[in-house]
Motif scaffolding. Sequence first.
Motif, PDB file in Angstrom:
ATOM      1  N   CYS A 125       0.817  -1.210   0.000  1.00 16.50           N
ATOM      2  CA  CYS A 125       0.000   0.000   0.000  1.00 16.50           C
ATOM      3  C   CYS A 125       0.853   1.263   0.000  1.00 16.50           C
ATOM      4  CB  CYS A 125      -0.927   0.008   1.213  1.00 16.50           C
ATOM      5  SG  CYS A 125      -2.143  -1.330   1.183  1.00 16.50           S
ATOM      6  N   GLY A 126       2.150   1.127   0.177  1.00 16.68           N
ATOM      7  CA  GLY A 126       3.024   2.290   0.190  1.00 16.68           C
ATOM      8  C   GLY A 126       3.230   2.852  -1.205  1.00 16.68           C
ATOM      9  N   SER A 127       3.650   4.110  -1.271  1.00 19.81           N
ATOM     10  CA  SER A 127       3.950   4.740  -2.561  1.00 19.81           C
ATOM     11  C   SER A 127       5.252   5.514  -2.433  1.00 19.81           C
ATOM     12  CB  SER A 127       2.804   5.659  -2.990  1.00 19.81           C
ATOM     13  OG  SER A 127       2.522   6.620  -1.974  1.00 19.81           O
ATOM     14  N   SER A 128       6.271   4.858  -1.903  1.00 18.07           N
ATOM     15  CA  SER A 128       7.567   5.494  -1.726  1.00 18.07           C
ATOM     16  C   SER A 128       8.188   5.815  -3.076  1.00 18.07           C
ATOM     17  CB  SER A 128       8.491   4.572  -0.925  1.00 18.07           C
ATOM     18  OG  SER A 128       7.940   4.276   0.338  1.00 18.07           O
ATOM     19  N   TYR A 129       9.043   6.836  -3.088  1.00 21.17           N
ATOM     20  CA  TYR A 129       9.656   7.236  -4.352  1.00 21.17           C
ATOM     21  C   TYR A 129      11.006   7.900  -4.086  1.00 21.17           C
ATOM     22  CZ  TYR A 129       7.846  11.903  -3.161  1.00 21.17           C
ATOM     23  OH  TYR A 129       7.570  13.086  -2.526  1.00 21.17           O
ATOM     24  N   ASN A 185       7.376   3.158 -14.585  1.00 24.13           N
ATOM     25  CA  ASN A 185       7.508   3.266 -13.137  1.00 24.13           C
ATOM     26  C   ASN A 185       7.997   4.653 -12.719  1.00 24.13           C
ATOM     27  OD1 ASN A 185       7.165   0.305 -11.953  1.00 24.13           O
ATOM     28  ND2 ASN A 185       8.220   0.144 -13.918  1.00 24.13           N
ATOM     29  N   ILE A 186       7.606   5.659 -13.508  1.00 25.29           N
ATOM     30  CA  ILE A 186       8.010   7.041 -13.272  1.00 25.29           C
ATOM     31  C   ILE A 186       6.785   7.878 -12.899  1.00 25.29           C
ATOM     32  CG2 ILE A 186       9.133   9.078 -14.270  1.00 25.29           C
ATOM     33  CD1 ILE A 186      10.944   6.600 -13.852  1.00 25.29           C
ATOM     34  N   LEU A 187       6.923   8.651 -11.841  1.00 22.04           N
ATOM     35  CA  LEU A 187       5.813   9.468 -11.350  1.00 22.04           C
ATOM     36  C   LEU A 187       5.876  10.905 -11.848  1.00 22.04           C
ATOM     37  CD1 LEU A 187       5.840   8.242  -7.638  1.00 22.04           C
ATOM     38  CD2 LEU A 187       4.409   7.408  -9.517  1.00 22.04           C
ATOM     39  N   GLN A 188       7.080  11.412 -12.098  1.00 18.98           N
ATOM     40  CA  GLN A 188       7.223  12.824 -12.455  1.00 18.98           C
ATOM     41  C   GLN A 188       8.604  13.050 -13.059  1.00 18.98           C
ATOM     42  OE1 GLN A 188       5.708  15.993  -9.664  1.00 18.98           O
ATOM     43  NE2 GLN A 188       7.889  16.522  -9.501  1.00 18.98           N
ATOM     44  N   THR A 200       8.224  20.943 -15.105  1.00 20.01           N
ATOM     45  CA  THR A 200       7.945  19.772 -14.275  1.00 20.01           C
ATOM     46  C   THR A 200       6.675  19.133 -14.802  1.00 20.01           C
ATOM     47  OG1 THR A 200       8.978  20.747 -12.312  1.00 20.01           O
ATOM     48  CG2 THR A 200       7.414  18.951 -11.954  1.00 20.01           C
ATOM     49  N   CYS A 201       6.749  17.863 -15.181  1.00 24.23           N
ATOM     50  CA  CYS A 201       5.621  17.210 -15.841  1.00 24.23           C
ATOM     51  C   CYS A 201       5.348  15.840 -15.226  1.00 24.23           C
ATOM     52  CB  CYS A 201       5.873  17.080 -17.345  1.00 24.23           C
ATOM     53  SG  CYS A 201       7.420  16.268 -17.793  1.00 24.23           S
ATOM     54  N   SER A 202       4.109  15.404 -15.378  1.00 22.02           N
ATOM     55  CA  SER A 202       3.653  14.130 -14.830  1.00 22.02           C
ATOM     56  C   SER A 202       2.422  13.712 -15.626  1.00 22.02           C
ATOM     57  CB  SER A 202       3.305  14.297 -13.349  1.00 22.02           C
ATOM     58  OG  SER A 202       2.108  15.053 -13.204  1.00 22.02           O
ATOM     59  N   PRO A 203       1.816  12.564 -15.308  1.00 25.59           N
ATOM     60  CA  PRO A 203       0.579  12.183 -16.009  1.00 25.59           C
ATOM     61  C   PRO A 203      -0.559  13.186 -15.829  1.00 25.59           C
ATOM     62  CG  PRO A 203       1.525  10.278 -14.918  1.00 25.59           C
ATOM     63  CD  PRO A 203       2.294  11.462 -14.442  1.00 25.59           C
ATOM     64  N   HIS A 204      -0.445  14.063 -14.831  1.00 30.04           N
ATOM     65  CA  HIS A 204      -1.514  15.029 -14.562  1.00 30.04           C
ATOM     66  C   HIS A 204      -1.075  16.479 -14.748  1.00 30.04           C
ATOM     67  CE1 HIS A 204      -3.514  11.536 -12.926  1.00 30.04           C
ATOM     68  NE2 HIS A 204      -2.505  11.341 -12.098  1.00 30.04           N
ATOM     69  N   ARG A 205       0.176  16.687 -15.040  1.00 26.02           N
ATOM     70  CA  ARG A 205       0.723  18.038 -15.185  1.00 26.02           C
ATOM     71  C   ARG A 205       1.614  18.054 -16.421  1.00 26.02           C
ATOM     72  NH1 ARG A 205       4.569  20.848 -10.563  1.00 26.02           N
ATOM     73  NH2 ARG A 205       4.885  22.867 -11.591  1.00 26.02           N
ATOM     74  N   SER A 206       1.194  18.788 -17.442  1.00 25.28           N
ATOM     75  CA  SER A 206       1.885  18.751 -18.742  1.00 25.28           C
ATOM     76  C   SER A 206       2.079  17.314 -19.211  1.00 25.28           C
ATOM     77  CB  SER A 206       3.242  19.469 -18.665  1.00 25.28           C
ATOM     78  OG  SER A 206       3.102  20.811 -18.267  1.00 25.28           O
ATOM     79  N   PRO A 207       0.997  16.533 -19.282  1.00 23.80           N
ATOM     80  CA  PRO A 207       1.128  15.102 -19.592  1.00 23.80           C
ATOM     81  C   PRO A 207       1.685  14.833 -20.985  1.00 23.80           C
ATOM     82  CG  PRO A 207      -1.173  15.775 -19.645  1.00 23.80           C
ATOM     83  CD  PRO A 207      -0.414  16.928 -19.073  1.00 23.80           C
ATOM     84  N   GLU A 208       1.419  15.715 -21.957  1.00 18.68           N
ATOM     85  CA  GLU A 208       1.907  15.458 -23.310  1.00 18.68           C
ATOM     86  C   GLU A 208       3.431  15.446 -23.353  1.00 18.68           C
ATOM     87  OE1 GLU A 208       1.138  14.352 -27.237  1.00 18.68           O
ATOM     88  OE2 GLU A 208      -0.232  14.606 -25.537  1.00 18.68           O
ATOM     89  N   LEU A 209       4.063  16.359 -22.627  1.00 21.04           N
ATOM     90  CA  LEU A 209       5.526  16.373 -22.559  1.00 21.04           C
ATOM     91  C   LEU A 209       6.031  15.164 -21.774  1.00 21.04           C
ATOM     92  CD1 LEU A 209       8.263  17.718 -23.034  1.00 21.04           C
ATOM     93  CD2 LEU A 209       7.880  19.062 -20.948  1.00 21.04           C
ATOM     94  N   ALA A 226      14.140  12.890 -12.185  1.00 19.97           N
ATOM     95  CA  ALA A 226      13.048  11.922 -12.322  1.00 19.97           C
ATOM     96  C   ALA A 226      12.582  11.488 -10.939  1.00 19.97           C
ATOM     97  CB  ALA A 226      13.507  10.704 -13.126  1.00 19.97           C
ATOM     98  N   ARG A 227      11.274  11.335 -10.814  1.00 19.11           N
ATOM     99  CA  ARG A 227      10.686  10.784  -9.585  1.00 19.11           C
ATOM    100  C   ARG A 227      10.328   9.335  -9.869  1.00 19.11           C
ATOM    101  NH1 ARG A 227       6.514  14.350  -6.291  1.00 19.11           N
ATOM    102  NH2 ARG A 227       8.555  15.296  -5.803  1.00 19.11           N
ATOM    103  N   ILE A 228      11.026   8.417  -9.191  1.00 14.29           N
ATOM    104  CA  ILE A 228      10.979   6.994  -9.513  1.00 14.29           C
ATOM    105  C   ILE A 228      10.274   6.235  -8.396  1.00 14.29           C
ATOM    106  CG2 ILE A 228      12.389   4.954 -10.006  1.00 14.29           C
ATOM    107  CD1 ILE A 228      14.572   6.970 -10.975  1.00 14.29           C
ATOM    108  N   LEU A 229       9.328   5.416  -8.789  1.00  8.89           N
ATOM    109  CA  LEU A 229       8.566   4.620  -7.830  1.00  8.89           C
ATOM    110  C   LEU A 229       9.471   3.584  -7.165  1.00  8.89           C
ATOM    111  CD1 LEU A 229       5.637   4.133  -6.797  1.00  8.89           C
ATOM    112  CD2 LEU A 229       5.410   2.435  -8.628  1.00  8.89           C
TER     113      LEU A 229
END
Length: 515
Positions: A125-129, A185-188, A200-209, A226-229
């Motif tokens: 259940c954790g989401s460490s990164y 497995n990349i968050l941002q 700074t981009c992610s699936p919810h922030r500038s997702p196209e980039l 990179a923010r790595i899961l």
Amino acid sequence: MEFALFCTRINFIGLLLALLSPCKFIQSPMDFAPLNLLQTTNSASLDFGRIYFNSPSAVLRPHSPKEISLLLGFLSASSFSKVTVAARGAGHSIHGQAQALNGIVIEMESLPPSIEIHRIGEGECGSSYADVSGGTLWVELLKESLKEGLAPRSWTDYLYLSIGGTLSNAGISGQTFKFGPQISNILQLDVVTGTGELVTCSPHRSPELFYAVLGGLGQFGIITKARILLQEAPQKVKWVRAFYDNFEVFIEDQEFLVGMADMVDYVEGFMVLNEDSFHGSFIAFPANLGFIPQLQPRDSHVYYCIEFAVYDQPDKATHLDQVVEEISRKLRFMPSLIYSVEVSYFDFLNRVRMEEQNLRGSGLWDVSHPWLNMFVPKAGISQFKDLLLDNITPSTFKGPILIYPILRDKWDPNTSAVLPDWKGSENIEYTVGMLRSASCSQQCLEDFMGQNRQITAKATDPAGTIGAKQYLPHYTKEEQWRVHFGCKWQQFVARKSAFDPLNILAPAQAIFKRK
């Protein structure tokens, strides 16, 4: 005249950046005598492939992402400039993809190393990164995350590669069937686009980039962070190898193993072509096992080996020997030809480092590496194996040939990475890596490259029956790239126009010409 003007522009860029920031440009070896050129090609004009040697006119060693932004912003705003830019990580490219002939190479290792581990929750259940700078090596991240009992979920076989480098391709190995490639497995991401914009981009922030850059071959931006899961890291690994003399049984057992993701954590396989490759393939298998295979390769007969691993689970009592025994009873390897050893998690992930040291000792590391990596649909894997053996000389081949399955549904279709077209409802694809070392003449190297081109042309022919795609692709013409990307081509072009409209980035990929 043109070269003189170009050097003047480079000097002007260096002067401008010197005024704006503490950037330091290193003068290119092109401006020195040929003797000095040989002494400096081990940097921006040299890579692991040792096939192409394109010298830049300048090298930037940035101290911050802002310096990269200043450079690209200036080049993008300069209508007179034809300068191109390539980011270089650990220099492990094969076909000069991180080179920039008469352009500027950015050495990403100069960015200040930064690894920040964030533990959030426990267990599944954790989401460490981890937040990691783009020039950091995966082995460095592994060492730091293990201090917190954590580790990334997906790996490459070789850990001395940069974060930004593998994320610009995909990042695959024997864990890919379970967790997908590294790009899944990349968050941002923090990215500097071809116009110099820091985003700074992610699936919810500038997702196209975000999705463009992942698997984007360096075409849309330079990854600076990179923010790595992360997940809970095991301590021990049961590492197993079993041998086969029948290709179809070998393939079927691999597919059986990747269907047991609740028990199996890693699956790869390779071909044993000759006595040299037979013994060479075991360099990374720990010697303290007293490992002496009873298999003797016969003339013109190819053997196969499945390699799988089971990790101990931090949150449950895992009896590794019992799990391996249960799995092994269901496999159909040659009688008595199964070997196993228990090692630490770090030693298992770092296994290729041992092979590297052996190859360096035998003079087969700092040589040319005309590698060929392919993704092959399940329906075409037997035909591809035959094509491979028809175009090489098995008795003298030097280097491993990897073959192992991955699952399509573990790949995010929004990224720029390309897999073969989905055949019906089939979820299994195969990764094939022909990792040849070539310590031979220039003509010999060209012959090997010709073999690779012949295999690639046959395997990727849209009118053919194999339907493969290159991984770590290398083409020289736009029409070849158009076929490679297939239905993703128009999206790829649109993303290029949005994030690098002047085609400044990654010129050696030869996808787009500098505007």
